[in-house]
Write a protein that holds these residues in place. Structure first.
Motif, PDB file in Angstrom:
ATOM      1  N   TYR A 607       1.018  -1.467   0.071  1.00  0.00           N
ATOM      2  CA  TYR A 607       0.194   0.080  -0.096  1.00  0.00           C
ATOM      3  C   TYR A 607       0.751   1.391   0.348  1.00  0.00           C
TER       4      TYR A 607
ATOM      5  N   GLY B 598     -12.335  -8.253  -1.017  1.00  0.00           N
ATOM      6  CA  GLY B 598     -11.493  -7.785  -0.602  1.00  0.00           C
ATOM      7  C   GLY B 598     -10.276  -8.548   0.653  1.00  0.00           C
ATOM      8  N   LEU B 599      -9.235  -8.144   1.016  1.00  0.00           N
ATOM      9  CA  LEU B 599      -8.935  -8.933   2.148  1.00  0.00           C
ATOM     10  C   LEU B 599      -9.256  -8.374   2.985  1.00  0.00           C
ATOM     11  N   THR B 604      -7.635  -3.162   5.708  1.00  0.00           N
ATOM     12  CA  THR B 604      -8.797  -3.294   3.870  1.00  0.00           C
ATOM     13  C   THR B 604      -9.856  -2.068   3.796  1.00  0.00           C
ATOM     14  N   GLU B 605     -10.371  -2.108   5.449  1.00  0.00           N
ATOM     15  CA  GLU B 605     -11.203  -0.653   5.164  1.00  0.00           C
ATOM     16  C   GLU B 605      -9.930   0.375   5.528  1.00  0.00           C
ATOM     17  N   ASP B 609      -8.777  -0.448  -0.066  1.00  0.00           N
ATOM     18  CA  ASP B 609      -8.801  -1.744  -0.889  1.00  0.00           C
ATOM     19  C   ASP B 609     -10.134  -2.502  -1.110  1.00  0.00           C
ATOM     20  N   ILE B 610     -10.476  -2.631  -2.046  1.00  0.00           N
ATOM     21  CA  ILE B 610     -12.101  -3.399  -2.415  1.00  0.00           C
ATOM     22  C   ILE B 610     -11.689  -2.921  -3.656  1.00  0.00           C
ATOM     23  N   LEU B 629      -7.085  -5.132  -6.576  1.00  0.00           N
ATOM     24  CA  LEU B 629      -6.976  -4.831  -5.368  1.00  0.00           C
ATOM     25  C   LEU B 629      -5.331  -5.055  -5.822  1.00  0.00           C
ATOM     26  N   ALA B 631      -3.568  -4.908  -2.665  1.00  0.00           N
ATOM     27  CA  ALA B 631      -3.066  -6.866  -2.062  1.00  0.00           C
ATOM     28  C   ALA B 631      -3.019  -7.945  -3.478  1.00  0.00           C
TER      29      ALA B 631
END
Lengths: 695, 695
Positions: A607, B598-599, B604-605, B609-610, B629, B631
């Motif tokens: 990230y 997402g992860l 993730t929140e 990253d969704i 993503l 991730a």
């Protein structure tokens, strides 16, 4: 600027010049400066031409060589081939000319042995003679107050009013684009320089000149790489003291750009992330394209430098309000809800379908009643809760409200900006009164985000750069984990309790001594990633488990990396609860030691959620760094978790900064990963660390 | 379009109109359309004016009421007050007029009971009579092919050439700004409409008309909220089939914008993330400000719709190359290294200090030799490895190379774009030949990123929307973990092996049966976040540990949430290795079921990253979602980790999509968190899930 007060005064403060290689073809590099000087009315007292092929150009005498000039000019402009450069420089020096600018390419930028050798000779000549030599491979420079244009950039054939803005560009093209775009935006210039190959004079020296030049009130620059980081930082600090803004276009975010810049300047563009952090920390605002830099200058020209980012959006349409809200939020501006008393005033003025919380939707009613606009404007001007007001109002309507805005600009320190997508007629009047007018929403958002961020920072205590001991030429070695931790401990950093065990029995005994649960980790300076070689066993609840773990980790590590020298294992107290953070110090070749903070773990890399600062840092900077992290909420208690001991983490950061400053060249780099930040009041503890040092 | 072939034909295909509330004040809403029609030469056969206060306007007869009109116009333009709307509509209907546009505000947008009641009456009237009624609270609409301007937007007093672009805006101001900015950019328009309150006709119906209108080849829109998601999706799909682009400005990313839009349109702006995903999935390109939408249209107008994002940057300066590289990479463009044979050709042409890998730095040599530019251009045109070539070349130089670019545009399908920061003279010629010319780097990067992404998507198989059963009005309940998993199992989704235990002894027995290590989790539909109440114990290595865990988790949960009904615990196989992913299905009020991937985990929140898609999805969409993503590298084997079984995860996503489609209105939402994606070949297994359903 007083003549000769700065090393570059001979370049910039020259009153008279000789153009060597003068041409009567005004499309050529040797002709353009001739044309410029003649059109500006330079007489034989200020201008001399040299070219053995001509007797005169437009009736102006042309001399066969420098030696035969009737006077000694202040500056020699060399529009000759690379191969003729040295002999021409020698002649100029013999004549007593103190400064020269070299247009020719064919030096180091060609990446040829010959070009590099030629450049070395020029450097050597400058060193021996003390002549100030700009370029080679440059477009030249200009001083608008003396109207001396030692450049083959066109467009200066009519007298140019001098203005407050200086330009330094590591690209001729960018210098040209800044000049053209800036002129269109009505910026006035004091000086400009294209630095070219920077053989004898580098970017920060030009910057120094402009920093000290009283006619220059702001500097725009294009930077690919800095050859002298410390000089740059010191100069930027001086500019900050004088509240002289430094707006820099910096490239190299992408691999392709770094490649392009490297090819372009015969030097690495450097670590873009470090550059951006360093330029910002030095007090500059950094932009990503020339338009953005010009926009920063336009906003600065309003004379308003707010201390905050609190922006009010005013439009006559809900859609305009919504679009600006999105783009401004994205650009990092604050759009605070207006204080109740302001809302009350606005609500009394606006139709029920208007908006008065911020954004403010004046609705189409403005068209019918201008006094209503003025009243709303007054309500916004009166509150201390705003730093900036942005008006998104169509062209003809903007013309209608322009007198009210102009009047308001005269009695407020707030930054007033109008976005005019459709071409108002009174733009020049508005700008003259100190209202910035920009044409496009996205562009305004980016410029305003950058400008208000810069302005707010300029009101905070300045960061003071400290010269660093350079790295030693003696080799550095990677300390093993135990050595690294005792190094940290010596400087007062909190490290986990641990022991070294060289046998399984020792491991068991130490686990009993420290108290379970413990962690057993392979100890080897050759193994950087212990987990990946199976070299870590966690949550060992009994001394017996620690004994087994000794056998497992040493065998795994041996199998994975047979060549690694294994020194045993460390047995550590297992610190279970807390947020794992990463702190790293690396040595940037330009700027020296850089501190990186981020969340521990692989996601930080994915990230790119890190914050960087040059060292030393102080408490405020440490706080800022943590606040910049997207992961910061994990420290303050996310989703019902206990808040972590952020103060303790800040303390670790400050001690780390002190350690680096004290250790000097003995220490190369440090990676603390993780420092476990425990629940509030319970401190932070370094669980693992890598250090490269000379001890 | 054939008259009456679409519900909105009476609005757009009207040939004749009556302006009710006609005014001789051409600054007023009742005067502007009169002025427009008279200036365009409308005679008494096409235009009627109604206003009891006048006998004539500019000698044109003005009638006291609709009843006394000498003919029945196709369209009534109502420039009357809100309070007079209904009686006027009745008179129009009585006269046989099939369509009306209502300018007046004072309806639902005022958020008053009276305004809302008035709007309901209009809706009721339209339903009863079948009259097509646009607005109220709108700027009107126009059809450029019939030159019928039923609008109080100014600027149409001279004949407007009809063009290929239609505009629909949920804001009068945005409609106006599109028209003005588009006209400046040389776009020609087919129709425009400002939808106003959409009392009787909503956005997607306007879109339907333009989708079927053969004169409209592209649609620009401003959207705050869609009242009919399924109709929008179906219409967008039809436009995609016809390769008609849909370029939409959507607001609401920020809280403040959502607030502004809600205030503006008397409706929620909806979930901005879902909107963006849905619009994109429907084949639209989404922009963030009006300038960006106009730029998309300018790029589309070139007639080039490349299948890829492979862009070559051409400049005459290394700095230009570097800046564009940064901004283009940021905007998601690909800047591929050129194939060796192209590099060879370029290298033979360029000076040694040029660049030929991509970016291509032609260097200043272009100025001296144009044939050299043409040769370089040809080398780039010939390769299949590029979709787009961007030229960043100063104004006068752009003029110089314009003939070569124009000639090239005639024989290539590649998208050619010039960035002209300093104002070239041959822009119009270039644009006429199909070369897009944009003024600014940042702006070009954003527009090009959006356009090439849209164009590439338009070559891929279209997503076909499927109508969804609406949610039932009967209540939904949250299934407990065990019920949720058996629900998933019924639809073929892989869930972890588990048993329910209601006593500590049972827990121990089940641990023995499943094989240790096991996990013990509290079982209660009332407890959504088990970890937060101490309701989860991991890594239980013996049945005895499972027995203890039963006691611990039930006590912890009872203590934390005394009111929760505790149904026991689940004892699950502990699946240790794998990447924990989150899959969620929610019901969007506009678009129906939405899948989020997402992860797993809190980050993730924090990092947002969704990836989202409307259901149903297919295999390609599932792959795209994972690739989007940040991730994603965790799945492919990051930092030496084993690659995860991505195929198995995709299979879970597809089965989840099928499940939602099959379960229909019985299922409200699903949260699978985590599905553990095990090393390649070992599948994926759902470890925990929440479902709200009717069973």
């Amino acid at each position: 600027m007083n003549a000769m007060s700065h090393k570059l005064s001979p370049l910039f403060d020259a009153k008279t010049l000789v153009i060597v290689g003068a041409s009567q073809n005004y499309e050529r590099t040797g002709g353009i400066p001739v044309n410029t000087a003649l059109r500006l009315g330079f007489g034989p007292d200020r201008l001399a031409l040299v070219n053995p092929r001509y007797r005169e150009i437009e009736g102006f005498p042309c001399h066969p060589d420098i030696a035969s000039l009737p006077f000694t000019p202040d500056l020699a402009v060399l529009a000759v081939r690379a191969s003729e450069t040295l002999q021409t420089l020698r002649a100029a020096h013999a004549k007593g000319i103190p400064a020269a600018v070299l247009f020719a390419s064919g030096f180091a930028e060609e990446h040829t042995e010959q070009g590099e050798a030629l450049q070395r000779e020029v450097v050597e000549f400058a060193r021996e003679t003390g002549m100030v030599i700009s370029g080679p491979n440059c477009l030249g420079h200009a001083n608008f107050s003396t109207q001396l244009f030692a450049t083959f950039l066109k467009g200066f054939e009519t007298p140019q009013p001098a203005g407050p803005v200086g330009v330094i560009a590591q690209s001729g093209n960018m210098a040209a684009i800044f000049m053209v775009m800036g002129a269109r935006a009505g910026l006035g210039y004091s000086c400009f320089a294209n630095t070219g190959n920077e053989a004898c004079v580098e970017f920060s020296e030009y910057l120094e000149y402009l920093a000290d030049d009283p006619g220059t009130k702001a500097v725009l620059g294009y930077v690919e790489q800095l050859r002298d980081g410390p000089r740059f930082l010191a100069t930027a600090a001086r500019m900050r003291e004088q509240a002289k803004p430094l707006f820099l276009l910096k490239v190299g975010d992408s691999e392709k750009a770094a490649e392009a810049a490297a090819s372009h300047t015969a030097a690495m563009a450097g670590n873009a992330i470090v550059y951006k952090a360093a330029l910002r920390q030095a007090g500059a605002a950094v932009g990503g394209d020339p338009g953005q830099i010009i926009d920063l200058a336009r906003l600065w020209r309003t004379g308003r430098r707010p201390a905050g980012l609190r922006t009010c959006i005013v439009s006559v349409s809900g859609a305009g309000c919504a679009i600006l809200s999105d783009r401004f939020a994205e650009a990092g501006l604050e759009i605070p809800t207006l204080p109740a008393e302001v809302q009350t005033k606005l609500a009394a003025l606006l139709p029920s379908y208007g908006m008065w919380t911020n954004p403010v939707d004046l609705t189409g009613q403005v068209t019918n009643d201008l006094s209503f606009f003025t009243a709303a404007l007054n309500a916004l001007l009166e509150t201390d809760a705003l730093d900036c007001i942005v008006f998104y109002i169509m062209g003809y309507l903007l013309d209608l409200v322009a007198p009210a805005l102009i009047e308001a600009a005269g009695r407020t320190g707030k930054l007033l900006v109008a976005i005019d997508p459709t071409g108002a007629e009174r733009v020049a009047e508005l700008e003259a009164a100190g209202v910035a007018v920009l044409p496009e929403i996205g562009q305004t958002a980016r410029a305003l985000g950058g400008y208000l961020d810069w302005a707010a920072r300029s009101h905070k205590p300045a960061w003071v750069p400290v010269p660093h001991a350079p790295l030693s030429t003696a080799p550095y070695r990677t300390l093993n984990e135990a050595e690294a931790k005792s190094f940290l401990k010596r400087y007062g950093l909190p490290v986990v309790e641990e022991r070294i065990a060289t046998t399984a029995d020792e491991a068991a005994a130490m686990a009993a001594e420290l108290g379970c649960p413990v962690v057993v980790k392979i100890l080897s300076a050759d193994i950087l990633h212990k987990t990946e070689v199976g070299g870590v066993r966690l949550d060992l609840k009994t001394p017996e488990a620690a004994r087994e773990a000794f056998v497992i980790v040493t065998e795994s590590a041996r199998k994975a990396l047979p060549a690694a020298r294994i020194e045993g294992v460390t047995v550590q107290q297992q610190v279970s609860e807390g947020v794992g953070m990463l702190l790293g110090v690396t040595r940037d070749p330009v700027f020296g030691p850089v501190l990186t903070a981020g969340l521990g773990g692989v996601l930080t890399e994915l990230y790119q959620d890190i914050s960087l600062r040059l060292l030393p840092i102080n408490r405020d900077i440490a706080c800022e760094m943590l606040l910049e992290l997207k992961a910061h909420p994990l420290l303050t208690g996310f989703r019902g978790a206990k808040p972590a001991d952020e103060e303790a983490l800040i303390d670790v950061m400050l001690k780390l900064s002190d350690m680096v400053m004290q250790a000097g060249s003995a220490l190369r780099d440090v990676e603390i990963n993780p420092v476990l930040v425990r629940p509030n009041g319970q401190g932070a503890v370094i669980v693992d660390a890598l250090i490269s040092a000379q001890i």
